[in-house]
Design an enzyme around this catalytic site. Sequence first.
Site, PDB file in Angstrom:
ATOM      1  NE  ARG A  96      -0.647   4.254   4.302  1.00 22.20           N
ATOM      2  CZ  ARG A  96      -1.049   3.042   4.634  1.00 22.20           C
ATOM      3  NH1 ARG A  96      -1.147   2.199   5.925  1.00 22.20           N
ATOM      4  NH2 ARG A  96      -1.118   2.590   3.403  1.00 22.20           N
TER       5      ARG A  96
ATOM      6  CG  HIS B 177      -6.375  -6.064   4.591  1.00 17.52           C
ATOM      7  ND1 HIS B 177      -6.103  -7.880   4.591  1.00 17.52           N
ATOM      8  CD2 HIS B 177      -4.850  -6.208   4.123  1.00 17.52           C
ATOM      9  CE1 HIS B 177      -4.685  -7.788   3.835  1.00 17.52           C
ATOM     10  NE2 HIS B 177      -4.474  -6.957   3.856  1.00 17.52           N
ATOM     11  CD1 TRP B 178      -4.551  -2.937   7.782  1.00 15.87           C
ATOM     12  CD2 TRP B 178      -5.107  -1.328   7.727  1.00 15.87           C
ATOM     13  NE1 TRP B 178      -3.514  -2.275   6.769  1.00 15.87           N
ATOM     14  CE2 TRP B 178      -4.381  -1.337   6.670  1.00 15.87           C
ATOM     15  CE3 TRP B 178      -5.376  -0.165   8.688  1.00 15.87           C
ATOM     16  CZ2 TRP B 178      -4.463  -0.063   5.764  1.00 15.87           C
ATOM     17  CZ3 TRP B 178      -6.110   1.488   7.492  1.00 15.87           C
ATOM     18  CH2 TRP B 178      -4.974   0.943   6.745  1.00 15.87           C
TER      19      TRP B 178
ATOM     20  N   GLY C  63       1.112  -1.330   0.111  1.00 21.40           N
ATOM     21  CA  GLY C  63       0.398  -0.231  -0.071  1.00 21.40           C
ATOM     22  C   GLY C  63       1.206   1.146  -0.136  1.00 21.40           C
TER      23      GLY C  63
END
Length: 282
Positions: free
Chosen positions: A185, A261-262, A38
């Site tokens: 991010r 997913h985390w 990512g």
Amino acid sequence: MTTLTRESTARLVRTKDWKLRYHEAGAGRPLILLHGSGPGATGWSNFAGNIAALAEHFHVYAVDMPGWGESDPATVDRLDHVEAAIQFLDALGIDKAAFVGNSMGGQTSLRLATEHPDRITHLVTMGAPVGPMRTLFGAGDGPSEGLKVLIAAYRDPSPENMRRLVEIMCFDKERFATPELCRVRSEAALARPEHLRNYVNGLPQGAPLPKWVDPRLLPGITTPTLIIHGRDDRVVSYEVSLHLLANVPDSRLVLLNRCGHWAMIEHADEFNRLVTDFVRNT
């Protein structure tokens, strides 16, 4: 619990082929944390909520792998994170360690367990892909919904695309997909355009995983293995972890509801307890 910061834990090491950024804390048996893929992903961004708790029991290293964070860039022809992990151990004089890997980092840890079993004491995966496998519950038209959003964010890491990425990674979007996280991010990704460029250019050659674990070798893994997966993962279906459970002999699976997913971010306290108990007592 000790208060740790990104700056206070940051280190640099020169291995045989790479300059690697990592974060270090604690003492005792070594525990290596490997982040997922990512744009803007780093060891700190993936594990900021875990390092201090785990460092109460272990010597923790959260590594920016080649092609991510503040570590060296990597074109797809050099993108072998297993070799980079071995070089990291060698550079720091670590004989063997427990490996904890999210997604791409989980795939690296699986490969390491099959190719270098003498260098790994415990294997922990969270949302790890196994390879280009056809699943019963996953989509049949190529990459998952989450991976499609991830690739789009690599092509254009704008705050809006980062918001879509963070939202698809989490079950609890209101809590975790904050404007601040999306902005940070985005800025981290844009700060290293060579990482973005290498990822996108390497997609036809299999980036970020040009080499996968050989599924035929999974039954030969002797490393004690803890598999953690979110039931609501939209990037890698939990069905993949069921496949791991069926094939890795000394394994156990924790499937978390209301989790994407985390797992290490959305369920940090439980994740920290699970990993600590597993590595200390298994």
